[in-house]
Motif scaffolding. Structure first.
Motif, PDB file in Angstrom:
ATOM      1  N   ASP A   1      20.956  23.740  62.976  1.00 26.53           N
ATOM      2  CA  ASP A   1      21.877  22.757  62.857  1.00 26.53           C
ATOM      3  C   ASP A   1      23.309  23.519  62.786  1.00 26.53           C
ATOM      4  N   ILE A   2      23.212  24.448  61.881  1.00 28.02           N
ATOM      5  CA  ILE A   2      24.729  25.138  61.917  1.00 28.02           C
ATOM      6  C   ILE A   2      25.107  25.679  63.117  1.00 28.02           C
ATOM      7  N   VAL A   3      24.352  26.464  63.827  1.00 20.95           N
ATOM      8  CA  VAL A   3      24.760  26.796  65.203  1.00 20.95           C
ATOM      9  C   VAL A   3      25.185  25.600  66.074  1.00 20.95           C
ATOM     10  N   ALA A   4      24.400  24.546  65.917  1.00 17.14           N
ATOM     11  CA  ALA A   4      24.952  23.171  66.777  1.00 17.14           C
ATOM     12  C   ALA A   4      26.309  22.835  66.372  1.00 17.14           C
ATOM     13  N   LEU A   5      26.821  23.037  64.955  1.00 16.07           N
ATOM     14  CA  LEU A   5      27.919  22.728  64.525  1.00 16.07           C
ATOM     15  C   LEU A   5      29.090  23.772  65.153  1.00 16.07           C
ATOM     16  N   ALA A   6      28.499  24.962  65.182  1.00 12.42           N
ATOM     17  CA  ALA A   6      29.472  26.073  65.706  1.00 12.42           C
ATOM     18  C   ALA A   6      29.911  25.730  67.091  1.00 12.42           C
ATOM     19  N   CYS A   7      28.920  25.166  68.002  1.00 13.09           N
ATOM     20  CA  CYS A   7      28.993  24.714  69.303  1.00 13.09           C
ATOM     21  C   CYS A   7      30.057  23.495  69.314  1.00 13.09           C
ATOM     22  N   GLU A   8      30.003  22.855  68.610  1.00  9.80           N
ATOM     23  CA  GLU A   8      30.603  21.533  68.621  1.00  9.80           C
ATOM     24  C   GLU A   8      32.146  21.791  68.267  1.00  9.80           C
ATOM     25  N   VAL A   9      32.317  22.760  67.266  1.00 10.62           N
ATOM     26  CA  VAL A   9      33.734  23.223  66.829  1.00 10.62           C
ATOM     27  C   VAL A   9      34.361  23.930  67.985  1.00 10.62           C
ATOM     28  N   LEU A  10      33.480  24.884  68.435  1.00  8.49           N
ATOM     29  CA  LEU A  10      34.186  25.750  69.562  1.00  8.49           C
ATOM     30  C   LEU A  10      34.622  24.876  70.887  1.00  8.49           C
ATOM     31  N   CYS A  11      33.788  23.848  71.287  1.00  9.28           N
ATOM     32  CA  CYS A  11      34.182  23.274  72.236  1.00  9.28           C
ATOM     33  C   CYS A  11      35.316  22.468  72.045  1.00  9.28           C
TER      34      CYS A  11
ATOM     35  N   GLN B   1      41.257  22.363  72.740  1.00 14.27           N
ATOM     36  CA  GLN B   1      42.798  22.288  72.676  1.00 14.27           C
ATOM     37  C   GLN B   1      43.570  23.604  73.045  1.00 14.27           C
ATOM     38  N   MET B   2      42.796  24.759  73.159  1.00 16.26           N
ATOM     39  CA  MET B   2      43.622  26.004  73.680  1.00 16.26           C
ATOM     40  C   MET B   2      43.789  26.137  75.134  1.00 16.26           C
ATOM     41  N   GLY B   3      42.896  25.487  75.971  1.00 18.90           N
ATOM     42  CA  GLY B   3      42.950  25.692  77.408  1.00 18.90           C
ATOM     43  C   GLY B   3      41.917  26.905  77.742  1.00 18.90           C
ATOM     44  N   GLU B   4      41.736  26.880  79.094  1.00 21.44           N
ATOM     45  CA  GLU B   4      40.649  27.823  79.540  1.00 21.44           C
ATOM     46  C   GLU B   4      41.369  29.039  79.636  1.00 21.44           C
ATOM     47  N   ALA B   5      42.741  29.216  79.784  1.00 18.09           N
ATOM     48  CA  ALA B   5      43.330  30.618  79.699  1.00 18.09           C
ATOM     49  C   ALA B   5      43.059  31.258  78.587  1.00 18.09           C
ATOM     50  N   MET B   6      42.774  30.495  77.471  1.00 19.66           N
ATOM     51  CA  MET B   6      42.797  31.204  76.057  1.00 19.66           C
ATOM     52  C   MET B   6      41.088  31.381  75.669  1.00 19.66           C
ATOM     53  N   VAL B   7      40.520  30.228  76.172  1.00 12.67           N
ATOM     54  CA  VAL B   7      39.110  30.180  75.915  1.00 12.67           C
ATOM     55  C   VAL B   7      38.058  29.579  76.935  1.00 12.67           C
ATOM     56  N   ALA B   8      37.394  30.246  77.574  1.00 15.92           N
ATOM     57  CA  ALA B   8      36.309  29.986  78.600  1.00 15.92           C
ATOM     58  C   ALA B   8      35.093  29.776  78.097  1.00 15.92           C
ATOM     59  N   LEU B   9      34.356  28.630  77.892  1.00 13.47           N
ATOM     60  CA  LEU B   9      33.214  28.302  77.308  1.00 13.47           C
ATOM     61  C   LEU B   9      32.074  28.813  78.616  1.00 13.47           C
ATOM     62  N   THR B  10      30.975  29.327  77.788  1.00 13.89           N
ATOM     63  CA  THR B  10      29.938  29.713  78.504  1.00 13.89           C
ATOM     64  C   THR B  10      28.566  28.782  78.460  1.00 13.89           C
ATOM     65  N   ILE B  11      28.896  27.851  77.851  1.00 14.60           N
ATOM     66  CA  ILE B  11      27.733  26.677  77.341  1.00 14.60           C
ATOM     67  C   ILE B  11      28.241  25.342  78.115  1.00 14.60           C
ATOM     68  N   PRO B  12      27.515  24.592  78.446  1.00 15.83           N
ATOM     69  CA  PRO B  12      27.931  23.214  78.766  1.00 15.83           C
ATOM     70  C   PRO B  12      28.595  22.524  77.437  1.00 15.83           C
ATOM     71  N   SER B  13      29.540  21.792  77.769  1.00 17.96           N
ATOM     72  CA  SER B  13      30.183  21.012  76.583  1.00 17.96           C
ATOM     73  C   SER B  13      29.227  20.267  75.688  1.00 17.96           C
ATOM     74  N   ALA B  14      28.277  19.797  76.288  1.00 18.59           N
ATOM     75  CA  ALA B  14      27.280  19.104  75.502  1.00 18.59           C
ATOM     76  C   ALA B  14      25.894  19.855  74.946  1.00 18.59           C
ATOM     77  N   GLU B  15      26.165  21.276  74.769  1.00 22.25           N
ATOM     78  CA  GLU B  15      25.189  22.242  74.406  1.00 22.25           C
ATOM     79  C   GLU B  15      24.475  21.771  73.030  1.00 22.25           C
ATOM     80  N   HIS B  16      25.543  21.607  71.992  1.00 19.50           N
ATOM     81  CA  HIS B  16      25.290  21.069  70.637  1.00 19.50           C
ATOM     82  C   HIS B  16      24.641  20.070  70.764  1.00 19.50           C
ATOM     83  N   ARG B  17      24.734  19.096  71.363  1.00 17.69           N
ATOM     84  CA  ARG B  17      23.809  18.010  71.373  1.00 17.69           C
ATOM     85  C   ARG B  17      22.464  18.149  71.814  1.00 17.69           C
ATOM     86  N   ALA B  18      22.150  18.844  72.819  1.00 21.33           N
ATOM     87  CA  ALA B  18      20.972  19.044  73.505  1.00 21.33           C
ATOM     88  C   ALA B  18      20.032  19.840  72.729  1.00 21.33           C
ATOM     89  N   ASP B  19      20.574  20.875  71.801  1.00 17.50           N
ATOM     90  CA  ASP B  19      19.733  21.669  70.923  1.00 17.50           C
ATOM     91  C   ASP B  19      19.112  20.716  69.846  1.00 17.50           C
TER      92      ASP B  19
END
Length: 314
Positions: free
Chosen positions: A281-291, A296-314
């Motif tokens: 559950d804590i890892v799922a929260l980490a995914c949520e926060v990182l998304c 907020q920062m934009g892809e030039a600063m942070v490029a996700l390597t998980i789907p935006s819904a990763e935390h929901r699917a876990d």
């Protein structure tokens, strides 16, 4: 309709691979194929096309995917609504590398405190190598760092890439054009601690540019590294996200005329087993926060390597 089969279908659609889905769901390819076949029989349509290039959705599969994701989201929301996380007690031991601490750790801890107010949080800041060692010895439950960890009782999830750039003080003697990596490497380079993943990536990049004896200052503190770059002690090789405010203010500048270093990958690794369910559950929260942070920062600063819904699917 079996929601487990629907979840399997969603992961095959996302990963475009039965093998990767089997690894993700801790199953076998035969079992994954069987679930998809059962779902296809129930719906009366073919969901995937398989060829030498991999797996792709049929038009009918694309329609089913939209509904399947909604159904899984609804089920997750239902579970969340009836669970009383406020009464969950215990302790979670989280280790994080400096880049996490100086970017999205604060909102992550805030989210944990809001969701699990009775849970004790222990935080450890260290290098990726030391964090991996502490996780394997059982001193930590979750680590956020750069390396995958092998082991029967641990899981890994690639979270994001933080683009790394050559960064210099605006208007300084380093703020100029460079004809080659060889010319840039004549200046002092300031980067992460010795033998870390970013340090090795820098060495590989310089080697590819035929630079034989670079002057590299390895610093094991992000705060110290960014301060040295701001004060003009050399050219920084670091994620732009660490100095986003200075870049916005024009205090620091990215050098664009030379090959950029490899991005800094970020991996969540956690221990699994009886009594460690909270870690999921804590890892799922980490995914949520990182998304949220990446948006907020934009892809030039942070490029996700998980789907935006990763935390929901876990």
């Amino acid at each position: 309709m079996n929601l487990r089969f629907l979840e399997t279908f969603v992961w095959v659609a996302r990963l475009k691979s039965f093998r990767l889905t089997a690894e993700k769901l801790f199953s076998t390819q035969a079992s994954i194929s069987s679930r998809i076949a059962a779902l296809e029989d129930e719906l009366g349509v073919r969901l995937f096309l398989r060829d030498s290039k991999g797996v792709s959705l049929t038009p009918e599969g694309q329609k089913v995917l939209e509904y399947a994701e909604r159904m899984i989201d609804t089920m997750q929301a239902l579970k969340q609504s009836i669970s009383d996380t406020g009464n969950i007690q215990g302790r979670i031991r989280v280790g994080a590398m400096d880049t996490v601490i100086h970017t999205w750790l604060s909102p992550f801890v805030t989210k944990i405190m809001e969701r699990y107010p009775a849970v004790e949080i222990e935080l450890t800041a260290d290098t990726a190598r030391n964090l991996c060692d502490q996780l394997q010895k059982g001193y930590l439950d979750i680590i956020l760092q750069t390396d995958m960890v092998n082991g029967d009782s641990v899981r890994n999830l690639e979270l994001a890439n933080f683009p790394v750039h050559w960064i210099v003080p605006t208007g300084s003697l380093y703020h100029r054009g460079y004809a080659s990596m060889n010319e840039l490497a004549k200046e002092r380079i300031i980067t992460f601690s010795k033998n870390s993943r970013p340090h090795q990536d820098i060495l590989n990049l310089l080697h590819a540019g035929n630079v034989s004896a670079p002057r590299i200052s390895c610093v094991n503190s992000v705060a110290a590294m960014t301060r040295l770059v701001r004060d003009g002690f050399g050219i920084g090789a670091l994620p732009a996200a660490l100095v986003s405010e200075e870049l916005k203010q024009g205090v620091l500048t990215i050098l664009d005329d030379v090959p950029q270093p490899s991005p800094l990958g970020m991996v969540a690794t956690w221990r699994t087993g009886a009594g460690l369910e909270l870690s999921e559950d804590i890892v799922a929260l980490a995914c949520e926060v990182l998304c949220e942070y990446a948006e907020q920062m934009g892809e030039a600063m942070v490029a996700l390597t998980i789907p935006s819904a990763e935390h929901r699917a876990d």
